[in-house]
Design an enzyme around this catalytic site. Sequence first.
Site, mmCIF file in Angstrom:
data_model
loop_
_atom_site.group_PDB
_atom_site.id
_atom_site.type_symbol
_atom_site.label_atom_id
_atom_site.label_comp_id
_atom_site.label_asym_id
_atom_site.label_seq_id
_atom_site.Cartn_x
_atom_site.Cartn_y
_atom_site.Cartn_z
ATOM 1 N N HIS A 1 10.031 -14.877 -9.679
ATOM 2 C CA HIS A 1 9.023 -13.938 -9.189
ATOM 3 C C HIS A 1 8.942 -12.658 -10.022
ATOM 4 O O HIS A 1 7.880 -12.044 -10.131
ATOM 5 C CB HIS A 1 9.319 -13.588 -7.730
ATOM 6 C CG HIS A 1 8.134 -13.121 -6.970
ATOM 7 N ND1 HIS A 1 7.944 -13.388 -5.636
ATOM 8 C CD2 HIS A 1 7.046 -12.407 -7.334
ATOM 9 C CE1 HIS A 1 6.801 -12.858 -5.233
ATOM 10 N NE2 HIS A 1 6.249 -12.255 -6.240
ATOM 11 N N TYR B 1 7.428 -13.498 0.437
ATOM 12 C CA TYR B 1 6.304 -13.254 1.344
ATOM 13 C C TYR B 1 6.681 -13.516 2.799
ATOM 14 O O TYR B 1 5.990 -13.060 3.711
ATOM 15 C CB TYR B 1 5.103 -14.142 0.995
ATOM 16 C CG TYR B 1 4.530 -13.979 -0.381
ATOM 17 C CD1 TYR B 1 4.756 -12.832 -1.139
ATOM 18 C CD2 TYR B 1 3.737 -14.973 -0.948
ATOM 19 C CE1 TYR B 1 4.224 -12.697 -2.421
ATOM 20 C CE2 TYR B 1 3.186 -14.845 -2.208
ATOM 21 C CZ TYR B 1 3.447 -13.706 -2.940
ATOM 22 O OH TYR B 1 2.913 -13.589 -4.213
ATOM 23 N N ASP C 1 -0.646 -20.750 -3.304
ATOM 24 C CA ASP C 1 0.369 -19.977 -4.000
ATOM 25 C C ASP C 1 1.184 -19.158 -3.003
ATOM 26 O O ASP C 1 0.666 -18.252 -2.352
ATOM 27 C CB ASP C 1 -0.300 -19.045 -5.014
ATOM 28 C CG ASP C 1 0.700 -18.212 -5.799
ATOM 29 O OD1 ASP C 1 1.126 -18.677 -6.875
ATOM 30 O OD2 ASP C 1 1.066 -17.115 -5.323
ATOM 31 N N LYS D 1 7.955 -19.154 -5.279
ATOM 32 C CA LYS D 1 8.675 -18.313 -6.232
ATOM 33 C C LYS D 1 9.988 -17.833 -5.630
ATOM 34 O O LYS D 1 10.116 -17.733 -4.405
ATOM 35 C CB LYS D 1 7.845 -17.078 -6.602
ATOM 36 C CG LYS D 1 6.371 -17.327 -6.853
ATOM 37 C CD LYS D 1 5.613 -16.031 -7.070
ATOM 38 C CE LYS D 1 4.117 -16.236 -7.060
ATOM 39 N NZ LYS D 1 3.593 -16.475 -5.696
#
Length: 322
Positions: free
Chosen positions: A137, A81, A76, A106
Site C-alpha cells: 500500500h 480500509y 479495489d 493491499k
Amino acid sequence: MNSATSNFEVDASGVSPKQIHNLIPSLKLSDGNEIPMLGYGLGTANYKSGDSADTISEPIVNATLTALNAGYTHLDGAEVYGNEVELGKAIAQSKLPRSSLYITTKTIVCAGDTVTQSFNRSLEKLGLDYVDLYLLHSPFFAKNPEQLQAAWREMEKIKDSGMAKSIGVSNFLISHLQTLFDIPGGLQYPPVVNQIEYHPYLQHVVEGEDLVAFCREKHIAIAAYSPLTAITKARPGPVDPIYTQLAKKYGVSEAEIAFRWCLDQGIVTLTTSSNEQRLKGYLQKLPSFKLTPKEVEDIASAGKEKHYRVWWTEEFAADDRH
C-alpha cells in the site's frame, strides 16, 4: 513530453487495449494478465475505523453491490480500509462468477506484521481463494531499503503460491521503485502496477524526475486514485475552464473529462462514487469519446500551474510535487 504525454502506447507491455463488452477497456500488464481500466474503489467514502471497525456495514455491502450490478468488474480494496469483509460479502451476494471479477487488495505492513500474515488475513476476510492484484500500500512503513526489499521478497512468494495473480505497489516514488530493482540477485517478479494519486495538479514531475515516465520505462502500469481532485477538492484552478469547454464539446460531465484524461494516457482509473446513475453513466459515456492528444496536453500543461495533494501529506512538504 512530460508524464501526461498522450502518445504513449496504451499498455505496459506494448499491446493496445481491448474492449470488453464495449464497456470497460482492459490493459495488458507486463506479466501477461489483464486489468480492467475502470475500477470501483472501496477507499475514502467507504473507509471504516474506530468503533465501526468490528461491525459489518450493510451500506458498504450495498454500495459495492450497486457497483457490481452496474457492470463494474474491477473492485479495489485494502486491509487498511477496514471493509474487506464487506467487499467479500458483496462479491458472494452478487452471484457473479469469480472468474469474471478482478479483485485488488493491499497491505500497509503494520508494525509487528509480515506481508504474508496480512495477506492471509485479507483472503480470509474476503472469503476468496485468490486475488487478482496484491499491492504494497505504501513504502513508508520501511525504515530502511533492506526492509522494503524483504517485503517485496514476501510478495514474490505470494505470487509464486498462485494466491495473487499479479503483484505491485502503491504510492511508490522513483527512489522506492529503484530500491526494489536494486535487490541483490535481482527481482524474480517486478511490480506490474504502481497505484498513485494522479490528477492534473499532481503529475509527479519535478526537475529531472518523472514518475510516470520511469514506470513506463520499467513496464509498470499506472493506476490513478483521486482522479477527480481538480473538480472536487482543488477548485478554483487553471484546468476549470478547459474541463468546462471539453464537457460541453463532448456532451459529457466534467468528471468524465477528468476520467478520460487519465484513460487516454493508458492509466487505470478508479472511482469511489456510490451513485448508481453516475456509475452507470461512466460505463456508458467513457467508451463513447476520446480526447485528442492536444486536449490531453492542454490539461496537463494547465495542471502544472497549480500543486495540490490530497493524501499522504504528512510524508511531503507542502510544495513537494514528487
